[in-house]
Design an enzyme around this catalytic site. Structure first.
Site, PDB file in Angstrom:
ATOM      1  N   ASP A 114       0.839  -1.118   0.104  1.00  0.00           N
ATOM      2  CA  ASP A 114      -0.133  -0.129  -0.008  1.00  0.00           C
ATOM      3  C   ASP A 114       0.938   1.527   0.082  1.00  0.00           C
ATOM      4  O   ASP A 114       2.084   1.189   0.325  1.00  0.00           O
ATOM      5  CB  ASP A 114      -1.115   0.199   1.363  1.00  0.00           C
ATOM      6  CG  ASP A 114      -2.274   0.828   0.844  1.00  0.00           C
ATOM      7  OD1 ASP A 114      -2.386   1.510   0.062  1.00  0.00           O
ATOM      8  OD2 ASP A 114      -3.165   0.493   1.738  1.00  0.00           O
ATOM      9  N   ASP A 139     -10.333   1.772  -3.286  1.00  0.00           N
ATOM     10  CA  ASP A 139     -11.081   1.534  -2.041  1.00  0.00           C
ATOM     11  C   ASP A 139     -12.269   1.647  -2.017  1.00  0.00           C
ATOM     12  O   ASP A 139     -12.924   1.231  -0.992  1.00  0.00           O
ATOM     13  CB  ASP A 139     -10.375   2.747  -0.999  1.00  0.00           C
ATOM     14  CG  ASP A 139      -8.891   2.291  -0.710  1.00  0.00           C
ATOM     15  OD1 ASP A 139      -8.401   1.184  -0.949  1.00  0.00           O
ATOM     16  OD2 ASP A 139      -8.267   3.379  -0.037  1.00  0.00           O
TER      17      ASP A 139
END
Length: 742
Positions: free
Chosen positions: A479, A549
């Site tokens: 990430d 997301d």
């Protein structure tokens, strides 16, 4: 496939069965003139007749020559300041402060295959017969510098790749202020520019507008390719559609600041350039040093946007993604993030893993919160040490227990970031990117490590290696949750601060390369707050990317549709998540959530232990279905049928390579009363094959399905009571059609 050169007229013709690319050396100036790029034309001894040159008001290079203005000549890699007033593909400042350069033709060579790029990701070949590469060397006598322009043409793909490298052969340093990867001057402006626009949680929305006089561009100045704009544009003819008409695609194999620009001049010539963003870029090139630009992948399609997309899909799936996972089906995973966020312990995550295993899920992924004192997003990044209060047996013990269930184990890292108050920050505050005597902005309560420094990359590699080598890890989610601000590196000299952004990305690539070299069988999935770094550069290292997301199925229709403009389904991370959806609060059926997520890598992001028995049975069926079809979804040809940006309906399909099997997804966002009849016209089938549609008791030839379509409404003749008694349509409905050759 061939590269033919007319030595007398110095003309270069790159072509295969479908495309031609032609340029020449100008007689007096020895610069490169662009003549043609598009559908293949027959080779001839000379293309001199394609030259257009009239006397126009302008400045000219040579006294007495009134047609030597570079402003009115289509070029291959133009410079600024010597009669061309348009934006340039490169700009150099030398030791006297001049920005004028004059790279003239020197030589060329043809290379069988495709050379690797130094320190940078790029497409590749496995057999030198797949492609030929033309390298044209230009030389600037004042700078004592070579400029090598590289062109690769694939044998069986409508693809030209381009890059440039600068070599300083003199005794003085000079500065690159601009170094594009590619530039092409098109002879007219009758195009729309299509690009992928967005923000966090709504990435890759398709936008287009007709070219206008002046400059239009998309770019990033954020240190990553960004949520806002993907490093891709397409020029489509005004009459081009998804499946018909001419389209040119431009995609940059790079993960940092980029610029994709079209400049239309007053004579309607359209200059397309793509490369590293010149904004905040300045590279000091010392004697005997080389600067390599990233690769630009240029695609021509005469079959509309979908034809362009399929060319990118095949190339990126087969010759950009590499290694152990390139040709393999990916495991169905469950990620605990939306199930637990930071609030978990070993017992809780093992319960999720056990239930998931019972339903056929193959990989459990532990997300953020397993290290340091990470109970929220305010601490611990950079201290990659296991939190023994949450996980008393460590990552090693947890991974072994998950593997004993018969599952694989995956782990989340955010290696490029640091939190204040950590051991890393206390020992090395200078490793944080920040500008002296200025405040340091935070994003998500975190700061960015200076990956332009080798010692930082070394340190993070060692911490990650310690965890990975001691555990049974098959998957890593990488990430990156914020952009770069206050870009400055205390390890670089004052006159090198314009190098920070590019050196940072080279450091990211280096860390990936080291980990892949040591752990070639780990599946990496890149993520940057979702899709902030969904670009070809990272696909070279991580064969799949967490697309957004935003896990809402309805929003994902737009996100995944836009992403498919460039990227194959095998790269699109897509999960079934909980309802109400955590980003938009929408309630969608578990069927629709799966019907969207199937068209990607597929997985789950919810607390599976809280599902009802009926929902668990649904999950088991979904997992079984995807296992059966995932090779088709990974390797099939993808067709966009109905756009979420144009209607209330969305449809797409994937067809097997031998056209014997297909899956069609159909989605209706909002229900309508007393609605019209609906049909979906399919694409890519064999017109002469007879197909059976699962759940329907009729058979159809491919030509009928493509010209008439699947009729979505039923025939209720003499069955009116059944019509009124049927289940009413609802919002966010979907249907899946599975076709098999009879």
């Amino acid at each position: 496939m061939a590269i033919k050169i007319n030595e007398q007229t110095k003309e270069f013709h790159l072509y295969n069965d479908n495309i031609s690319y032609i340029f020449r050396v100008l007689e007096k100036s020895n610069l490169l003139e662009h003549l043609y790029f598009g559908k293949k034309i027959k080779h001839r001894e000379s293309f001199y007749h394609l030259i257009e040159r009239e006397v126009r008001p302008s400045c000219n290079l040579f006294e007495g020559d009134h047609t030597s203005s570079l402003e009115h000549i289509k070029q291959e890699y133009p410079s600024y300041g010597s009669t061309d007033f348009r934006y340039s593909a490169h700009m150099i400042k030398n030791n006297i402060g001049s920005h004028i350069s004059n790279y003239q033709f020197h030589s060329y060579q043809i290379i069988s295959g495709k050379p690797h790029l130094q320190q940078l990701p790029a497409t590749y070949v496995e057999d030198n017969q797949e492609a030929d590469t033309l390298e044209v060397t230009l030389y600037d006598e004042v700078l004592k510098s070579k400029l090598i322009l590289s062109y690769t043409i694939y044998q069986k793909r409508n693809v030209i790749t381009r890059n440039a490298r600068f070599v300083n052969e003199g005794n003085e340093s000079f500065y690159l202020h601009n170094a594009m990867s590619a530039s092409i001057d098109f002879p007219d402006d009758q195009y729309e520019m299509l690009h992928l626009n967005g923000a966090w949680a709504r990435e890759t929305h398709v936008e287009s507008q007709k070219l206008f006089k002046g400059v239009q561009s998309v770019s990033s100045t954020r240190g990553a390719s960004s949520h806002a704009h993907n490093p891709f544009i397409a020029l489509k003819r005004l009459d081009a559609t998804e499946h018909h008409g001419e389209v040119y695609g431009f995609s940059l194999v790079y993960s940092g600041n980029f610029l994709a620009q079209v400049e239309v001049d007053t004579y309607s010539v359209s200059r397309v350039m793509m490369g590293i963003n010149p904004f905040q870029f300045k590279w000091k090139l010392n004697p005997n040093e080389t600067f390599q630009t990233p690769e630009c992948v240029i695609v021509y399609s005469e079959h509309g946007l979908n034809g362009m997309s399929q060319t990118y899909h095949d190339l990126y799936r087969e010759r950009l993604v590499r290694g152990y996972w390139r040709d393999k089906v990916r495991p169905i995973l469950i990620n605990n993030w939306e199930a637990t966020y930071f609030d978990f312990n070993e017992e809780k995550v093992l319960d999720i893993a056990k239930t998931a295993h019972q339903l056929g899920i193959e990989l459990f992924v532990l997300d953020d919160g397993w290290f340091g004192e990470r109970h929220d997003d305010t601490s611990s990044l950079g201290d990659w040490f296991v939190n023994k209060d949450k996980l008393p047996n460590g990552i090693k013990g947890l991974s072994e227990k998950v593997c004993e269930l018969g599952m694989k184990f995956g782990l989340w890292f955010e290696p490029e970031m640091v939190s204040k108050g950590t051991k890393l920050f206390e020992e090395h505050p200078e490793w944080m990117i920040s500008t002296p005597d200025r405040g340091a902005s935070h994003g998500r309560n975190q700061f960015v490590l200076d990956f332009s420094r080798k010692e930082v990359v070394d340190y993070i590699f060692q911490l990650m290696d310690d965890i990975i080598s001691d555990s049974k890890i098959s998957y890593i989610k990488w990430d990156m949750n914020r952009y770069i601000t206050e870009a400055y590196s205390t390890s670089l000299d004052i006159d090198q601060q314009g190098e920070v952004f590019h050196r940072y990305i080279l450091g990211v690539y280096d860390l990936y390369e080291r980990l892949i070299e040591k752990y070639p069988e780990i599946l990496f999935e890149s993520c940057a707050g979702g899709g902030a770094r969904f670009d070809p550069g990272l696909l070279y290292y991580a064969p799949q990317t967490w697309t957004s997301d935003d896990t809402d199925a309805v929003e994902r229709l737009k996100i995944q549709y836009g992403t498919s403009m460039v990227y194959p389904l095998s790269s699109i991370g897509s999960h079934v998540s909980a309802i109400p959806n955590h980003q938009v609060g929408r309630m969608t059926s578990i069927d629709t959530r799966a019907n969207v997520a199937y068209f990607g890598t597929f997985g789950y992001e919810l607390d599976i232990t809280k599902l009802s028995d009926e929902e668990k049975e649904k999950v088991k069926e979904q997992v079984s279905f995807f296992k059966e079809k995932r090779d088709l979804i990974r390797s099939g040809a993808f067709y966009r049928l109905l756009s979420p940006f144009e209607s209330n309906e969305v449809s797409w399909m994937v067809v097997s390579q031998n056209k014997s099997e297909a899956i069609v997804g159909y989605y209706k966002v909002l229900a309508k009363p007393n609605d019209k009849y609906y049909r979906i016209k399919l694409k890519g089938l064999d017109a002469d094959k007879l197909y059976e549609i699962e759940g329907m008791d009729t058979r159809h030839y491919g030509d009928e399905l493509m010209n008439i379509g699947i009729i979505l409404n039923e025939n209720y003749t003499d069955r009116a009571n059944e019509y009124w008694a049927r289940e009413h349509p609802h919002d966010y409905s979907s249907r899946l059609f599975v076709l098999k050759e009879v």
